[in-house]
Design a protein around this motif. Structure first.
Motif, PDB file in Angstrom:
ATOM      1  N   ASN A 108      64.509  58.965   5.121  1.00  0.00           N
ATOM      2  CA  ASN A 108      63.264  58.285   4.850  1.00  0.00           C
ATOM      3  C   ASN A 108      62.190  58.682   5.861  1.00  0.00           C
ATOM      4  OD1 ASN A 108      61.273  56.086   4.833  1.00  0.00           O
ATOM      5  ND2 ASN A 108      62.703  55.114   3.395  1.00  0.00           N
ATOM      6  N   ASN A 109      61.011  59.012   5.363  1.00  0.00           N
ATOM      7  CA  ASN A 109      59.887  59.359   6.237  1.00  0.00           C
ATOM      8  C   ASN A 109      59.393  58.184   7.077  1.00  0.00           C
ATOM      9  OD1 ASN A 109      59.474  62.104   5.703  1.00  0.00           O
ATOM     10  ND2 ASN A 109      58.430  61.632   3.784  1.00  0.00           N
ATOM     11  N   LYS A 110      59.680  56.946   6.653  1.00  0.00           N
ATOM     12  CA  LYS A 110      59.217  55.767   7.383  1.00  0.00           C
ATOM     13  C   LYS A 110      60.124  55.425   8.553  1.00  0.00           C
ATOM     14  CE  LYS A 110      56.929  53.752   3.403  1.00  0.00           C
ATOM     15  NZ  LYS A 110      56.829  52.595   2.516  1.00  0.00           N
ATOM     16  N   SER A 111      61.186  56.186   8.747  1.00  0.00           N
ATOM     17  CA  SER A 111      62.153  55.904   9.802  1.00  0.00           C
ATOM     18  C   SER A 111      61.595  56.236  11.182  1.00  0.00           C
ATOM     19  CB  SER A 111      63.425  56.716   9.568  1.00  0.00           C
ATOM     20  OG  SER A 111      64.350  56.517  10.611  1.00  0.00           O
ATOM     21  N   LEU A 112      62.139  55.540  12.189  1.00  0.00           N
ATOM     22  CA  LEU A 112      61.834  55.879  13.577  1.00  0.00           C
ATOM     23  C   LEU A 112      62.448  57.227  13.952  1.00  0.00           C
ATOM     24  CD1 LEU A 112      62.578  52.418  15.251  1.00  0.00           C
ATOM     25  CD2 LEU A 112      60.333  53.404  14.774  1.00  0.00           C
ATOM     26  N   PHE A 113      63.380  57.681  13.143  1.00  0.00           N
ATOM     27  CA  PHE A 113      64.084  58.939  13.386  1.00  0.00           C
ATOM     28  C   PHE A 113      63.567  60.003  12.423  1.00  0.00           C
ATOM     29  CE2 PHE A 113      66.742  55.349  14.473  1.00  0.00           C
ATOM     30  CZ  PHE A 113      67.074  55.639  15.790  1.00  0.00           C
ATOM     31  N   GLN A 114      63.651  61.245  12.823  1.00  0.00           N
ATOM     32  CA  GLN A 114      63.108  62.353  12.038  1.00  0.00           C
ATOM     33  C   GLN A 114      63.893  62.540  10.741  1.00  0.00           C
ATOM     34  OE1 GLN A 114      63.176  66.057  14.151  1.00  0.00           O
ATOM     35  NE2 GLN A 114      62.283  67.205  12.462  1.00  0.00           N
ATOM     36  N   LYS A 115      63.169  62.593   9.613  1.00  0.00           N
ATOM     37  CA  LYS A 115      63.801  62.807   8.316  1.00  0.00           C
ATOM     38  C   LYS A 115      64.605  64.111   8.369  1.00  0.00           C
ATOM     39  CE  LYS A 115      63.067  63.054   3.384  1.00  0.00           C
ATOM     40  NZ  LYS A 115      62.130  63.021   2.270  1.00  0.00           N
ATOM     41  N   GLY A 116      65.822  64.055   7.833  1.00  0.00           N
ATOM     42  CA  GLY A 116      66.702  65.220   7.822  1.00  0.00           C
ATOM     43  C   GLY A 116      67.648  65.284   9.012  1.00  0.00           C
ATOM     44  N   LYS A 117      67.401  64.495  10.056  1.00  0.00           N
ATOM     45  CA  LYS A 117      68.262  64.479  11.251  1.00  0.00           C
ATOM     46  C   LYS A 117      69.655  63.995  10.864  1.00  0.00           C
ATOM     47  CE  LYS A 117      68.744  64.029  15.912  1.00  0.00           C
ATOM     48  NZ  LYS A 117      69.211  65.172  16.590  1.00  0.00           N
ATOM     49  N   LEU A 118      70.666  64.657  11.407  1.00  0.00           N
ATOM     50  CA  LEU A 118      72.062  64.302  11.144  1.00  0.00           C
ATOM     51  C   LEU A 118      72.674  63.636  12.363  1.00  0.00           C
ATOM     52  CD1 LEU A 118      73.233  67.628   9.443  1.00  0.00           C
ATOM     53  CD2 LEU A 118      72.611  65.499   8.315  1.00  0.00           C
ATOM     54  N   GLU A 139      63.477  49.271   4.396  1.00  0.00           N
ATOM     55  CA  GLU A 139      63.697  50.628   3.890  1.00  0.00           C
ATOM     56  C   GLU A 139      65.083  51.096   4.321  1.00  0.00           C
ATOM     57  OE1 GLU A 139      61.473  52.460   2.140  1.00  0.00           O
ATOM     58  OE2 GLU A 139      59.769  51.073   2.337  1.00  0.00           O
ATOM     59  N   ILE A 140      65.865  51.586   3.385  1.00  0.00           N
ATOM     60  CA  ILE A 140      67.120  52.257   3.743  1.00  0.00           C
ATOM     61  C   ILE A 140      66.710  53.578   4.365  1.00  0.00           C
ATOM     62  CG2 ILE A 140      69.283  53.260   2.898  1.00  0.00           C
ATOM     63  CD1 ILE A 140      69.068  50.152   2.689  1.00  0.00           C
ATOM     64  N   THR A 141      67.175  53.845   5.584  1.00  0.00           N
ATOM     65  CA  THR A 141      66.700  55.017   6.316  1.00  0.00           C
ATOM     66  C   THR A 141      67.779  56.070   6.571  1.00  0.00           C
ATOM     67  OG1 THR A 141      67.045  53.847   8.398  1.00  0.00           O
ATOM     68  CG2 THR A 141      64.827  53.771   7.446  1.00  0.00           C
ATOM     69  N   MET A 142      69.051  55.684   6.460  1.00  0.00           N
ATOM     70  CA  MET A 142      70.149  56.643   6.674  1.00  0.00           C
ATOM     71  C   MET A 142      71.235  56.392   5.647  1.00  0.00           C
ATOM     72  SD  MET A 142      70.659  56.598  10.811  1.00  0.00           S
ATOM     73  CE  MET A 142      69.268  56.601  11.927  1.00  0.00           C
ATOM     74  N   ARG A 143      71.870  57.495   5.218  1.00  0.00           N
ATOM     75  CA  ARG A 143      72.977  57.409   4.266  1.00  0.00           C
ATOM     76  C   ARG A 143      74.105  58.323   4.706  1.00  0.00           C
ATOM     77  NH1 ARG A 143      72.068  54.608  -0.166  1.00  0.00           N
ATOM     78  NH2 ARG A 143      69.912  54.268  -0.812  1.00  0.00           N
ATOM     79  N   CYS A 144      75.323  57.952   4.309  1.00  0.00           N
ATOM     80  CA  CYS A 144      76.479  58.826   4.498  1.00  0.00           C
ATOM     81  C   CYS A 144      76.292  60.052   3.613  1.00  0.00           C
ATOM     82  CB  CYS A 144      77.759  58.074   4.127  1.00  0.00           C
ATOM     83  SG  CYS A 144      79.236  59.119   4.165  1.00  0.00           S
ATOM     84  N   ILE A 145      76.492  61.215   4.172  1.00  0.00           N
ATOM     85  CA  ILE A 145      76.321  62.453   3.395  1.00  0.00           C
ATOM     86  C   ILE A 145      77.326  62.527   2.248  1.00  0.00           C
ATOM     87  CG2 ILE A 145      76.546  64.975   3.514  1.00  0.00           C
ATOM     88  CD1 ILE A 145      75.249  64.827   6.271  1.00  0.00           C
ATOM     89  N   ALA A 152      71.871  52.652   7.391  1.00  0.00           N
ATOM     90  CA  ALA A 152      70.881  52.057   8.294  1.00  0.00           C
ATOM     91  C   ALA A 152      69.676  51.597   7.490  1.00  0.00           C
ATOM     92  CB  ALA A 152      70.447  53.056   9.364  1.00  0.00           C
ATOM     93  N   PHE A 153      69.019  50.574   8.007  1.00  0.00           N
ATOM     94  CA  PHE A 153      67.744  50.149   7.436  1.00  0.00           C
ATOM     95  C   PHE A 153      66.786  49.858   8.578  1.00  0.00           C
ATOM     96  CE2 PHE A 153      69.919  46.028   7.824  1.00  0.00           C
ATOM     97  CZ  PHE A 153      68.985  45.318   8.563  1.00  0.00           C
ATOM     98  N   GLU A 154      65.505  49.847   8.241  1.00  0.00           N
ATOM     99  CA  GLU A 154      64.467  49.493   9.195  1.00  0.00           C
ATOM    100  C   GLU A 154      63.430  48.630   8.492  1.00  0.00           C
ATOM    101  OE1 GLU A 154      62.808  52.953  11.206  1.00  0.00           O
ATOM    102  OE2 GLU A 154      64.798  53.884  11.253  1.00  0.00           O
TER     103      GLU A 154
END
Length: 185
Positions: A108-118, A139-145, A152-154
């Motif tokens: 998610n682009n709205k995350s505190l973390f960079q989109k695409g970061k693993l 916003e759901i911000t991280m998902r299991c690949i 994660a959510f924020e």
């Protein structure tokens, strides 16, 4: 000060030790919460724990009272509990993840973390968020690949954050980085 609300989990004191790297930490069991400690705290942590969020009505009352007034972070059961309070359904997974390392991705682009970061994270849960889930400002911000489960959510407006995984686990690479970023938001 950070106030950790313990849901009778063996990981809680690992959470306390991790957060103590960043601020003074107090910890009490969910049924022995001290209102004066909550009022002093800048951040409330809902710990991991056994069972289902509906088993902890006291935690639900705390969440509803302090939402938008204090930074709130939920870990594992705490993650589920916050979403439960927001009207989400929490269900059993087909596969149980106890002591399991997963690769997760920021989606998610709205995350505190960079989109695409693993991230490689430690998981210890048998329940998950039933999707789709919609709630204002969450916003759901991280998902299991692999499984695509929400990890994660924020809610940056109300300063509410959650990790389905355990940032304090030795299986989580860079858990302190994740916590530091959330605490500085």
């Amino acid at each position: 000060m950070i106030y950790v609300i313990d849901h009778n989990d063996s990981f809680t004191h690992n959470v306390v030790h991790q957060f103590a790297l960043f601020d003074k930490v107090e910890c009490d069991n969910y049924d022995k919460v001290r209102e004066n400690k909550i009022k002093q705290a800048s951040t409330i942590i809902f710990s991991p724990g056994p069972g289902n969020p509906k088993d902890y009505p006291i935690t639900s009352k705390i969440y509803k009272k302090y939402k938008g007034k204090k930074r709130i972070i939920g870990i594992c059961l705490g993650f589920q509990h916050i979403l439960f309070c927001e009207g989400a359904r929490i269900i059993e997974q087909k596969k149980i993840y106890h002591g399991y390392q997963s690769n997760i991705k920021v989606i998610n682009n709205k995350s505190l973390f960079q989109k695409g970061k693993l991230f490689k994270v430690g998981r210890y849960h048998s329940l998950k968020l039933k999707e789709p889930f919609k709630s204002d400002n969450f916003e759901i911000t991280m998902r299991c690949i692999t499984s695509k489960v929400a990890m994660a959510f924020e809610n940056n407006k109300d300063k509410i954050y959650g990790f389905q995984f355990h940032p304090e686990s030795f299986l989580t690479i860079n858990g302190n980085l994740l916590i530091k970023k959330i605490l500085s938001a």
